[in-house]
Enzyme design. Structure first.
Site, mmCIF file in Angstrom:
data_model
loop_
_atom_site.group_PDB
_atom_site.id
_atom_site.type_symbol
_atom_site.label_atom_id
_atom_site.label_comp_id
_atom_site.label_asym_id
_atom_site.label_seq_id
_atom_site.Cartn_x
_atom_site.Cartn_y
_atom_site.Cartn_z
ATOM 1 N N GLU A 10 -1.393 1.989 7.815
ATOM 2 C CA GLU A 10 -0.814 0.648 7.740
ATOM 3 C C GLU A 10 0.609 0.689 7.215
ATOM 4 O OE1 GLU A 10 -1.228 -3.645 5.466
ATOM 5 O OE2 GLU A 10 -2.914 -2.243 5.338
ATOM 6 N N HIS B 138 0.804 -1.227 0.000
ATOM 7 C CA HIS B 138 0.000 0.000 0.000
ATOM 8 C C HIS B 138 0.841 1.283 0.000
ATOM 9 C CE1 HIS B 138 -3.174 -2.828 0.599
ATOM 10 N NE2 HIS B 138 -2.722 -3.185 1.794
ATOM 11 N N HIS C 278 2.221 -6.955 5.627
ATOM 12 C CA HIS C 278 0.979 -6.211 5.851
ATOM 13 C C HIS C 278 0.546 -6.306 7.308
ATOM 14 C CE1 HIS C 278 -0.277 -5.538 1.560
ATOM 15 N NE2 HIS C 278 0.628 -6.484 1.395
ATOM 16 N N GLU D 149 0.295 -10.982 7.638
ATOM 17 C CA GLU D 149 -0.575 -10.011 8.321
ATOM 18 C C GLU D 149 -0.157 -10.059 9.787
ATOM 19 O OE1 GLU D 149 -2.637 -7.964 6.987
ATOM 20 O OE2 GLU D 149 -3.484 -8.812 5.143
#
Length: 273
Positions: free
Chosen positions: A25, A10, A81, A150
């Protein structure tokens, strides 16, 4: 030479990728990525390519990222992430690691993720939500083995305390690097201040017994390696009880002895294993 792609995911201003308190994030991802890169740079014969924007100002298109990785002919694609459930604070928690959801996906992706996932769980000290499959672009379009971590939920009242602590993010990044180092059998760079032919001498305090005392992290890493090697045996996967205890930090001395016994019984601790 092992070629490793790092992707911090991102961008700073990507819509929706933030905590309920507007923490981005990418800021969490970036700290983990930098720690992973720094740790990887302590090993020999490693090249690193970062495919996201290291300033976070631009959300590099996913196709551009995987094209860069493919053209570079990387050996592994690591996408970093942090999760979100619904953008509202809650008690949900945990680490997940994804590989491609396709029968034709590179099986090495699962092997590498297996070396990464338990280390990230241990580093973060939160729940283990397991290794999962998904049809994410970077997993699908990368021609090399790929995994996506994650490392906790940004909208979790449980996980956010860890995500706001740079020590945990550093530990997470180093856990990813250590998992890659184990899988690819990377060797540490020699110390620049020591003759490579000189035997390493570790001073012992006076009166101390001259026994090797491994650190807790050394024991954890060694046990993880044994667990992974046991699970790769033809006899089938190791009992999930031991892996869960390892992830939860509740592994007992008796458990460790049991793991050692199984490893010895299957010949995993002999030369060349």
């Amino acid at each position: 030479m092992v070629k490793i792609v790092i992707d911090a995911g991102h961008g700073l201003d990507t819509p929706g990728k933030r905590s309920p308190d507007d923490e981005r994030e990418w800021s969490f991802n970036n700290k983990v990525a930098l720690a992973a890169i720094a740790k990887l740079q302590t090993y020999q014969n490693v090249e690193i390519l970062r495919v996201d924007d290291p300033t976070g100002k631009t959300d590099v298109p996913l196709q551009t990222r995987t094209t860069l990785a493919n053209n570079w002919q990387a050996d592994v694609y690591a996408s970093i992430h942090h999760n979100a459930l619904n953008g509202k604070w809650g008690k949900h928690s945990g680490v997940e690691t994804y590989t491609m959801d396709n029968p034709t996906a590179n099986p090495k992706s699962i092997e590498i993720a297996g070396a990464i996932h338990p280390r990230v769980v241990m580093a973060m000290g939160i729940s283990d939500r397991g290794m999962k499959r998904a049809n994410f672009h970077v997993l699908r379009e990368a021609t090399m083995p790929a995994f996506l971590t994650e490392g906790g939920f940004m909208d979790s009242a449980v996980d956010i305390t860890k995500l706001r602590d740079d020590n945990y993010l550093k530990a997470q990044g180093e856990a990813i690097a250590e998992g890659l180092a184990v899988y690819f059998k990377l060797q540490p760079k020699p110390s620049p201040n020591r003759n490579p032919d000189e035997k390493l001498s570790i001073p012992q305090p006076e009166g101390e017994d001259q026994f090797y005392r491994p650190s807790l992290q050394t024991i954890v890493n060694s046990t993880i390696d044994v667990l992974i090697r046991l699970e790769n045996q033809e006899e089938g996967a190791l009992s999930p009880t031991w892996r869960k205890k390892l992830a939860d930090g509740t592994l007992t001395n008796s458990d460790a002895i049991g793991i050692l016994y199984v490893a010895l019984d299957r010949g995993l601790l002999g030369d060349g294993k």
